[in-house]
Design a protein around this motif. Structure first.
Motif, short mmCIF file in Angstrom:
data_model
loop_
_atom_site.label_atom_id
_atom_site.label_comp_id
_atom_site.label_asym_id
_atom_site.label_seq_id
_atom_site.Cartn_x
_atom_site.Cartn_y
_atom_site.Cartn_z
N GLY A 22 0.83 -1.21 0.00
CA GLY A 22 0.00 0.00 0.00
C GLY A 22 0.85 1.25 0.00
O GLY A 22 2.03 1.21 -0.40
N ASP A 23 0.27 2.35 0.52
CA ASP A 23 0.86 3.68 0.34
C ASP A 23 2.27 3.85 0.89
O ASP A 23 2.96 4.79 0.51
CB ASP A 23 -0.07 4.73 0.97
CG ASP A 23 -1.38 4.81 0.21
OD1 ASP A 23 -1.36 4.57 -1.01
OD2 ASP A 23 -2.42 5.08 0.84
N ASP A 24 2.70 2.98 1.81
CA ASP A 24 4.05 3.19 2.38
C ASP A 24 5.15 2.51 1.56
O ASP A 24 6.33 2.59 1.91
CB ASP A 24 4.09 2.72 3.85
CG ASP A 24 3.66 1.27 3.97
OD1 ASP A 24 3.17 0.71 2.95
OD2 ASP A 24 3.83 0.69 5.06
N LEU A 25 4.79 1.86 0.46
CA LEU A 25 5.83 1.19 -0.34
C LEU A 25 6.60 2.22 -1.17
O LEU A 25 6.01 3.04 -1.88
CB LEU A 25 5.19 0.16 -1.29
CG LEU A 25 6.17 -0.62 -2.16
CD1 LEU A 25 7.08 -1.52 -1.31
CD2 LEU A 25 5.43 -1.47 -3.20
N ARG A 26 7.93 2.18 -1.08
CA ARG A 26 8.78 3.11 -1.84
C ARG A 26 9.27 2.44 -3.13
O ARG A 26 9.34 1.22 -3.21
CB ARG A 26 10.00 3.53 -0.99
CG ARG A 26 9.63 4.32 0.26
CD ARG A 26 9.23 5.78 -0.10
NE ARG A 26 8.47 6.42 0.95
CZ ARG A 26 7.13 6.51 0.99
NH1 ARG A 26 6.38 5.96 0.06
NH2 ARG A 26 6.50 7.13 1.97
N ALA A 27 9.68 3.29 -4.09
CA ALA A 27 10.04 2.77 -5.42
C ALA A 27 11.22 1.79 -5.36
O ALA A 27 11.21 0.76 -6.05
CB ALA A 27 10.37 3.93 -6.35
N ASP A 28 12.23 2.08 -4.53
CA ASP A 28 13.41 1.19 -4.49
C ASP A 28 13.01 -0.20 -4.01
O ASP A 28 13.43 -1.21 -4.56
CB ASP A 28 14.48 1.78 -3.56
CG ASP A 28 15.14 2.99 -4.21
OD1 ASP A 28 15.21 3.01 -5.45
OD2 ASP A 28 15.54 3.91 -3.47
N ARG A 29 12.18 -0.22 -2.98
CA ARG A 29 11.72 -1.50 -2.43
C ARG A 29 10.85 -2.24 -3.46
O ARG A 29 10.98 -3.45 -3.65
CB ARG A 29 10.93 -1.23 -1.13
CG ARG A 29 10.24 -2.43 -0.54
CD ARG A 29 11.22 -3.36 0.15
NE ARG A 29 10.55 -4.58 0.58
CZ ARG A 29 11.04 -5.80 0.48
NH1 ARG A 29 12.25 -5.99 -0.02
NH2 ARG A 29 10.38 -6.85 0.91
N LEU A 31 11.03 -2.01 -6.66
CA LEU A 31 11.89 -2.55 -7.71
C LEU A 31 12.62 -3.80 -7.23
O LEU A 31 12.79 -4.76 -7.99
CB LEU A 31 12.90 -1.48 -8.17
CG LEU A 31 12.33 -0.47 -9.17
CD1 LEU A 31 13.32 0.65 -9.43
CD2 LEU A 31 11.96 -1.15 -10.49
N THR A 32 13.02 -3.80 -5.96
CA THR A 32 13.67 -5.01 -5.44
C THR A 32 12.71 -6.19 -5.51
O THR A 32 13.08 -7.30 -5.95
CB THR A 32 14.09 -4.78 -3.97
OG1 THR A 32 14.92 -3.63 -3.93
CG2 THR A 32 14.83 -5.96 -3.39
N LEU A 33 11.46 -5.95 -5.14
CA LEU A 33 10.48 -7.04 -5.16
C LEU A 33 10.25 -7.56 -6.58
O LEU A 33 10.28 -8.77 -6.82
CB LEU A 33 9.14 -6.55 -4.57
CG LEU A 33 9.11 -6.33 -3.06
CD1 LEU A 33 7.82 -5.60 -2.64
CD2 LEU A 33 9.20 -7.68 -2.34
#
Ligand SMILES: C[S@@+](CC[C@H](N)C(=O)[O-])C[C@H]1O[C@@H](n2cnc3c(N)ncnc32)[C@H](O)[C@@H]1O
Length: 359
Positions: A22-29, A31-33
């Protein structure tokens, strides 16, 4: 993922593993996923999902594609990197409820756009956000239309149908000396733009074909909008309709490479098969003294995907004589990439051809 939930994508396979975010996911994380093969199932605000996708794209675009040793290598590398980036970006997915409804804060109504692209409501479904944005863009284009000055009218492209955004080739067909044709074929008609132009230029009867059902529906729609239904018939066919015509026009897929998805078949033609077949069969489809107009960019030659002289060799093999060649330079795209240098020099030609025996 439960298999009763439909997977809506014309390009990307159903992901095997989903991670809810949800809203707390950042782009770097994110992309890692997605690099680890996970798909991110978004349950936050719709606008935040769009921002996340844009941030992921910016990060991926930061690294330019290194050029290869040859133009062809640069082209293949560019395609591979673009496909890889698209694969990653399309792992950010949304849930659609019955009726193509998105139950997220600030989500738009996507139902009509989805019905146009995917058909009747399949019930609960998952869709990549990047693909959904393409579907929404296509819907807006279809509603607004693309102005075609040579027709003094708008053409309304449907989702997945090659759109006449590059006006240069349409203008070539508008400017070529009219051979007094009363019957014409438009082979691979797409939106029907060239068929409409041929009718406007004086062909009393035009038969337009396409191998893609979406294109056939789109060309029929445009023919109706332009009030040309009585003069243009659109048929689903592999290349030619039955019979002969005074003028046969074709703007075929122009790059000899394998399409990554069926929707790319308007651009990519493996081993130039469509082009070769068109050239080999067109003489038998012309009335005596008739002309074939082939619209083709030389980008394939600039990229080293087709040898210089190969095209004229194909004409000779097919016993076609070049009556004339009209050239235009497409306007450069705004977005620069590793192929821009080749595109900047690209020339699109209208080859006026006649059957060798009829000259
Ligand atoms: C470059 S697009 C041109 C569309 C349109 N004539 C225009 O100029 O905007 C090529 C079109 O050829 C169609 N096509 C590809 N292979 C075909 C085939 N074997 N028979 C008929 N149409 C084909 C594609 O579906 C696509 O609509």
């Amino acid at each position: 993922m439960a298999h009763h939930v439909h997977w809506l994508s014309n390009r990307h396979p159903r992901p095997a593993h989903l991670v809810v975010a949800g809203d707390d996911l950042r782009a770097d994380r994110a992309l890692t996923l997605v690099r680890r093969g996970r798909a991110v199932l978004w349950r936050g605000d719709y606008r935040n999902a769009r921002q996340l996708l844009a941030a992921m794209r910016r990060r991926l675009d930061r690294r330019p594609v290194p050029p290869g040793d040859t133009p062809a290598e640069t082209f293949h590398r560019h395609r591979a990197v673009t496909a890889d980036r698209a694969r990653l970006l399309n792992r950010l997915v949304l849930e659609l409820g019955p009726g193509y409804r998105i139950d997220l804060p600030h989500a738009p109504d996507v139902s009509l756009a989805c019905r146009q692209a995917y058909g009747p409501d399949p019930g609960p479904a998952l869709v990549p956000l990047a693909e959904l944005l393409g579907v929404l863009g296509a819907h807006q284009w279809r509603a607004r239309g693309v102005l075609v000055p040579a027709l003094d009218a708008t053409i309304h492209p449907h989702y997945g149908v090659f759109a006449p955004t590059r006006q240069d080739y349409v203008q070539l067909v508008a400017d070529a000396p009219w051979p007094g044709a009363t019957t014409a074929f438009d082979v691979g008609t797409g939106t029907g733009v060239l068929a409409a132009l041929l009718a406007r230029r004086g062909a009393g009867r035009v038969v337009a074909t396409d191998i893609e059902p979406r294109a056939v529906a789109c060309a029929r729609d445009n023919t109706r909008r332009l009030g040309l239904t009585g003069r243009i018939e659109v048929r689903l066919a592999d290349l030619f309709p039955a019979g002969r015509a005074d003028l046969v026009v074709c703007n075929p897929p122009w790059l000899p490479a394998t399409p990554a998805a069926p929707l790319d078949a308007a651009v990519y033609d493996p081993e130039s098969r469509v082009l070769r077949r068109f050239l080999h069969e067109v003489s038998a489809r012309l009335t005596p003294g008739g002309e074939a107009w082939l619209v083709l960019s030389d980008l394939a030659e600039r990229l080293g995907l087709r040898r210089r002289g190969e095209l004229t060799g194909m004409f000779a093999d097919a016993r076609l004589t070049v009556v004339d060649r009209l050239d235009t330079r497409p306007r450069p795209r705004r977005r620069a990439d590793s192929l821009s240098v080749y595109r900047a020099a690209e020339i699109t030609s209208l080859w006026r051809l006649s059957a060798a025996s009829s000259v």
